[in-house]
Scaffold this motif. Sequence first.
Motif, PDB file in Angstrom:
ATOM      1  N   MET A  72       0.596  -1.046  -0.039  1.00 35.43           N
ATOM      2  CA  MET A  72       0.278   0.029  -0.008  1.00 35.43           C
ATOM      3  C   MET A  72       1.363   0.985  -0.102  1.00 35.43           C
ATOM      4  SD  MET A  72      -3.079  -1.026  -0.172  1.00 35.43           S
ATOM      5  CE  MET A  72      -3.424   0.770  -0.060  1.00 35.43           C
ATOM      6  N   SER A  73       1.828   0.822   0.372  1.00 27.83           N
ATOM      7  CA  SER A  73       2.812   2.537   0.493  1.00 27.83           C
ATOM      8  C   SER A  73       3.552   2.508  -1.118  1.00 27.83           C
ATOM      9  CB  SER A  73       3.972   2.010   1.565  1.00 27.83           C
ATOM     10  OG  SER A  73       5.005   2.931   1.176  1.00 27.83           O
ATOM     11  N   GLN A  74       3.252   1.466  -1.857  1.00 26.96           N
ATOM     12  CA  GLN A  74       3.986   1.446  -2.774  1.00 26.96           C
ATOM     13  C   GLN A  74       3.179   1.954  -3.838  1.00 26.96           C
ATOM     14  OE1 GLN A  74       6.075  -2.090  -3.438  1.00 26.96           O
ATOM     15  NE2 GLN A  74       8.016  -1.610  -3.230  1.00 26.96           N
ATOM     16  N   VAL A  75       1.774   1.505  -3.662  1.00 24.37           N
ATOM     17  CA  VAL A  75       0.561   2.493  -4.252  1.00 24.37           C
ATOM     18  C   VAL A  75       0.304   3.417  -3.972  1.00 24.37           C
ATOM     19  CG1 VAL A  75      -2.040   1.911  -4.458  1.00 24.37           C
ATOM     20  CG2 VAL A  75      -0.659  -0.125  -4.134  1.00 24.37           C
ATOM     21  N   LEU A  76       0.441   4.291  -2.383  1.00 19.93           N
ATOM     22  CA  LEU A  76       0.618   5.458  -2.119  1.00 19.93           C
ATOM     23  C   LEU A  76       1.389   6.542  -3.209  1.00 19.93           C
ATOM     24  CD1 LEU A  76      -1.078   7.755  -0.394  1.00 19.93           C
ATOM     25  CD2 LEU A  76       0.889   6.978   0.914  1.00 19.93           C
ATOM     26  N   GLN A  77       2.821   5.517  -3.771  1.00 19.10           N
ATOM     27  CA  GLN A  77       3.377   7.228  -4.131  1.00 19.10           C
ATOM     28  C   GLN A  77       3.343   6.629  -5.671  1.00 19.10           C
ATOM     29  OE1 GLN A  77       8.062   5.641  -3.803  1.00 19.10           O
ATOM     30  NE2 GLN A  77       6.986   3.947  -2.318  1.00 19.10           N
ATOM     31  N   LEU A  78       2.594   5.883  -6.030  1.00 20.86           N
ATOM     32  CA  LEU A  78       2.319   5.534  -7.835  1.00 20.86           C
ATOM     33  C   LEU A  78       1.243   6.367  -8.005  1.00 20.86           C
ATOM     34  CD1 LEU A  78       2.903   4.550 -10.612  1.00 20.86           C
ATOM     35  CD2 LEU A  78       1.473   2.989  -9.286  1.00 20.86           C
ATOM     36  N   GLY A  82       1.450   9.647 -10.112  1.00 25.45           N
ATOM     37  CA  GLY A  82      -0.154  10.439 -11.107  1.00 25.45           C
ATOM     38  C   GLY A  82      -0.711  11.363 -11.513  1.00 25.45           C
ATOM     39  N   HIS A  83      -0.805  12.065 -10.249  1.00 23.62           N
ATOM     40  CA  HIS A  83      -1.516  13.347 -10.102  1.00 23.62           C
ATOM     41  C   HIS A  83      -0.465  14.678 -10.202  1.00 23.62           C
ATOM     42  CE1 HIS A  83      -5.182  11.311  -8.059  1.00 23.62           C
ATOM     43  NE2 HIS A  83      -4.732  11.144  -7.001  1.00 23.62           N
ATOM     44  N   ASP A  84       0.444  14.121  -9.763  1.00 24.10           N
ATOM     45  CA  ASP A  84       1.665  15.189  -9.895  1.00 24.10           C
ATOM     46  C   ASP A  84       2.121  15.375 -11.590  1.00 24.10           C
ATOM     47  OD1 ASP A  84       2.077  15.979  -7.424  1.00 24.10           O
ATOM     48  OD2 ASP A  84       3.735  14.872  -7.388  1.00 24.10           O
TER      49      ASP A  84
END
Length: 302
Positions: A72-78, A82-84
């Motif tokens: 989930m940490s990696q998902v959050l980074q992704l 994506g938003h950035d």
Amino acid sequence: MKLDQLRAFIAVVETGSFRSAADSIHKTQPGISAAVKALEEQYGILLFDRNSYRPTLTTEGHAFFQQSKKLMSQVLQLENLGHDLAQGTEAPLQLCLSQMALDDDCMSRIKAFQQRHTGIALDITTDHLYGVQDKLTKNKCEIAIGPRYGLDDRHAFIELNKITMIAVINPELLVTLNAGDTKIKQQSLYSIPQILVNDTTANASENGHRYVLPTGKRWYVNDFQAKKTLLIHGLGWARMPRHCIQSELKNGQLVPIEVENFTSQNQLPIFMIRLRHQTMSSQANIFWEMMKNFSNNTKNDL
């Protein structure tokens, strides 16, 4: 396996109940229960022991939780990336610096990085002892710089430099100890507070400090500036980074002391640290490589 199922499972673990998990992620309690049940059925394991008042992780559940958090940490980074990218901007590079590491060497490296890579924004926070690594594990920074507190096989790190730690006291307070030119006995310091800096982790005042007298008064402050102020006014004694008190040593406001059977002075290595499992951003990779190239001791890159 779906991400919503993992979020539900993690929420139950972190909040301690299915009802609280439902409130925390804005789902219904039956929905949370169904999500966890689906995970258990998919892998044929029990994640929780439901015989107690609160759901308790099984051995399999504990292992599953640790990997779920990493994923989930990696998902959050992704998601953040994506938003950035959609906005045409990159998020600032988040760094956490130990308060002990803010010497000229560390600052000159970071300044050189900023001058060479003007397009990379930095978001810098500070902490102390285990609080620095805690920022990494909680995904509050990508790279940390600090001493080797709490490092294990989850971390990759490289030594950048060393700082000098030294025990000091106000000279007027020293006179009251009648120490003369000999080492101060530990018993002589029991009535004088040893001043320590807390970190932001739980139970910080109970853990993390390696150089503490086993007996005696202790005062805890939030930063080295407060620690230095108390020292200058003769309200205690402490170990301090030499670079933080250069002028006070020079003008005699503070003097070094040698305490019997105690590490009064030593060299403390400072490391650049990241998590092994975490995929770093392009900015973090650039920063890591530049800081690494500054170091004359790359053999500690693990």
